[in-house]
Design an enzyme around this catalytic site. Structure first.
Site, PDB file in Angstrom:
ATOM      1  N   LEU A   1      52.612  93.934-101.078  1.00  0.00           N
ATOM      2  CA  LEU A   1      51.485  94.656-100.498  1.00  0.00           C
ATOM      3  C   LEU A   1      50.692  93.773 -99.527  1.00  0.00           C
ATOM      4  O   LEU A   1      50.289  92.669 -99.876  1.00  0.00           O
ATOM      5  CB  LEU A   1      50.561  95.131-101.631  1.00  0.00           C
ATOM      6  N   ASP A   2      50.482  94.266 -98.325  1.00  0.00           N
ATOM      7  CA  ASP A   2      49.693  93.580 -97.298  1.00  0.00           C
ATOM      8  C   ASP A   2      50.300  92.257 -96.860  1.00  0.00           C
ATOM      9  O   ASP A   2      49.621  91.417 -96.258  1.00  0.00           O
ATOM     10  CB  ASP A   2      48.240  93.345 -97.774  1.00  0.00           C
ATOM     11  N   GLU A   3      51.592  92.062 -97.135  1.00  0.00           N
ATOM     12  CA  GLU A   3      52.231  90.816 -96.727  1.00  0.00           C
ATOM     13  C   GLU A   3      53.390  91.033 -95.768  1.00  0.00           C
ATOM     14  O   GLU A   3      54.143  90.108 -95.469  1.00  0.00           O
ATOM     15  CB  GLU A   3      52.708  90.038 -97.967  1.00  0.00           C
TER      16      GLU A   3
END
Lengths: 287, 287, 287, 287
Positions: free
Chosen positions: A229-231
């Site tokens: 997530l968000d990476e």
């Protein structure tokens, strides 16, 4: 730029280990099929020993199957991957939203102003009914699929059914985490807008966290969604100045202006085949 | 990037009327001389029907005379102009200043930090003695040549004599207007920094004019000097926010930060052969 | 602006729980001592119920002891903290550096150009001899105090002895972590420049980490140093665009331009008494 | 911020020749009427010997007539002008447009998102029928009044009749020049967005002119409309980078993003009584 005065425009992206002669080989191949290169941009990552090339070419509907075969042959020799797109049709885009409307408005308005000519917006999917009227203003189908932890698997199945003919999914402030099974259906074709300057403030409530930390800039980041997530690989980022006078609501208000701009810029790059992902980093060629 | 691990790096710029096959012809030619293209950027100006290409290539000291002859031949066919630079030697730069020191410091500091590896600073010429010690800090020769309207012609002759082995002249806040005779000695090789967002506030005292107008941004512009004062092709521009609280002195102070950055950016592009001038506009390829 | 045409300029900052009548009480007090308010900026943090006020006033050397006593009395009533500065003398600044020279050059150059009129640079302390000649160019004393883990306590004692008359310490890319004992000697008077957009990339080698993450902007952050490394109150931040073409060295080069600007901006605010720290956040009044 | 927890918020702006005691006099007056100052910002223009003050205060519906009388009295003594606004009602805004829709959308969307809480949008007037549906999406009346050189006077009379209860007129890309008679009906209350970085590219077709000049940034400027076309006091400006690859249409597309942001920022400042016009320059207090 779907059509030039000299014929249709296509794009070719190739990338892999750097070696001599790639540019000449590719441009000769395209020439053999009557294509004229109107734009070429290359990049060599010397640290990684990788080569990246994006070509824009005119074509007059040559034998595409043969061309792709020849290309595959050449790329095998050079150990390159290739993405050849004749751009005979627009990309079909599905938008997923929750309750915030600013990114959805931006996509629909820019599209209706013909500023995103490379796409058709097929549908909007939301876990809430709130933005139905926004989609309807532009005659775009709007599907409400509420998601709860218990029903997530079956709801995602419904979403995937709706998206089955779609090329690109845009998460325009969709506040649910997608499963790995979902994400794997659209590799490097799901674009998310996150409301912080990643990697600062990953996860939920980034404007609250930014306010707590007392930062003097807030940011927005558009990236390809991955299971981390968000990476995922970052396509575009921008920031805006804030001061001590700005409360969380002010950060949100200022951030909304950013989010829509950053998402739009990333989507444009994606639609024009200007992005190549390599090891969690995006090569983004200029427009 | 003067030397890569695979040999020396050179640059080739070609431009002229757009036609099919230019990219392939150029990349084949370079391949014939053992050069490998590590970077290629093209641009077609469809309105003007012009094509621009910049290649960066590795080379192993081939027969340069023959290569240039072949290139000239090809370019004749395509009606292209060409600029082939094997980058065997650094460009020799002469800096001209008056009394303001910020741009001079920037050039000398960045150079001494090896951030401008493509140039040697040969000398500084000024119409005032004030900045002698700055040049001396970096062991650069400093020549004072006062200029008056009456003596301008002979003083310029002295300047030209000092600059006779120089490739590029940087006007780093040199407050005298150069004659057409002087300018013609260095076509597209004199870079001036003007302290406004051109074409706003051409001519003298632009910060005063900006303050009078009550603008909310001040700018700086780096351009090639031509006989039309402040009207030469623009290489780089930037702005900075100002408010009603900023008096003329504040505009000057803020502007100085800008001026040095903008001049530096333009000089880098010039030194790396990334600029092509066409009809008073600059094509500036990315670094 | 150390002196106005109408007398000397002083500053007063008060802050504490918000309540009615603070502005009138403070402006009346200053009027009683013959001070005229030329600038007042207030801010109410309604969430925290805190009030902040900064006044700039002219004065003609009134009875300062009495004025401070009256002020203390008033502030006691309102439960306010106060910082009254008649600005009769410049702030004495000590600079600490390691090997990177760009921030040191910037401070020395801006100071010598009289752009930081509120300070005197007393000395430079470094754990390396490399930048001695830079300090000497401006006739500033340079002290080399190498630091090793074993000798840190005694070396810090030497540093503190050198800094004993100093008001403000600027960590201009000083690459050693200071102890809590050291930091407590200069509460809210040690300014550090960190080469990332905090809170992203805290700790060492932020440009490497930024490159690994593939960000499209790099940042710099000036903050007050506290015992929580890189977590002190942020005074100023800025970012610059980068692309896939920028390697770690390019990030460093672009970042250096940022770092010096951000540090300068923070130092200006600090020197002009424009900052109030409240709960790890900085209120930064406009200049 | 129309209402605080402690009562209603009002604003007071005073300005005139600088002299001692203005701040104390004004804050005492407001205190006398039970108003508590939550924000005060002052500025002294020492070159012009002018003083400007903006106060934000809470009030509990005091005797407003008496307060205004007292204020007028005080201001007579100090030779100040004053603008006292109890903010009991929202400002009524009329929008004028032609065919471009991006600024109109922005105003309507931000308003419907409650981001412009200080205004009501009364109506939209256009010389073309094109944007009727946009206004209707938000249930705002849309009036078509075509204008020709011959009929201008009588058409303006119709416009003025429609605008008779309006406080502020926003020219959101209205492509007709208004007469002096019209402008004089709304002194310092007509905001225009011009699609260039004024004073560069005044008048028509600024994007074409910017492209011809080969600038590397395009801008937008929001200003009060005066009889000198594009020469009124500037409230807000911003720019965006462009390259040689951007044709006139690209400049327009990029510029549209700017225009809406700049207009919005200016309108916010105006609605919050943060602007004071003095001699063709705007003092714009921070939000």
């Amino acid at each position: 730029m779907a059509l030039s005065s000299r014929g249709r425009l296509g794009t070719l992206r190739v990338f892999g280990p750097d070696s001599d002669g790639i540019v000449a080989a590719c441009s000769n191949l395209m020439g053999k099929y009557g294509c004229n290169i109107v734009k070429s941009e290359t990049w060599s990552d010397q640290k990684e020993n990788m080569f990246f090339n994006r070509l824009v070419f005119t074509h007059d509907q040559p034998d595409k199957v043969a061309c792709q075969q020849d290309l595959t042959e050449i790329c095998k020799d050079f150990q390159l991957e290739n993405r050849l797109n004749w751009r005979d049709r627009k990309k079909k885009v599905g938008i997923m939203v929750s309750k915030y409307d600013h990114c959805l408005w931006e996509l629909l308005l820019r599209h209706s102003a013909n500023e995103l000519p490379e796409m058709d917006i097929e549908l909007v999917i939301s876990n809430h009914p709130d933005l139905q009227s926004v989609a309807e203003t532009f005659q775009v189908p709007y599907h409400v699929i509420p998601v709860t932890p218990e029903t997530k698997a079956e709801e995602e199945a419904k979403q995937l059914e709706l998206l089955k003919n779609v090329d690109v999914v845009v998460l325009a402030r969709y506040m649910q985490v997608l499963s790995g099974d979902f994400l794997r259906q659209f590799p490097e074709n799901i674009i998310n807008i996150h409301h912080s300057f990643l990697p600062a403030f990953m996860g939920g409530r980034p404007y609250h966290a930014a306010h707590d930390r007392g930062v003097k800039l807030v940011g927005a980041t558009a990236h390809y969604a991955t299971e981390d997530l968000d990476e995922g690989p970052i396509i575009s980022q921008d920031v805006i100045s804030v001061t001590h006078r700005d409360g969380v609501k002010d950060l949100m208000r200022k951030g909304r202006i950013l989010e829509r701009n950053v998402l739009l810029k990333a989507l444009e790059a994606h639609l024009e085949d200007r992005v190549i992902v390599h090891k969690n980093r995006c090569i983004v060629f200029e427009d």
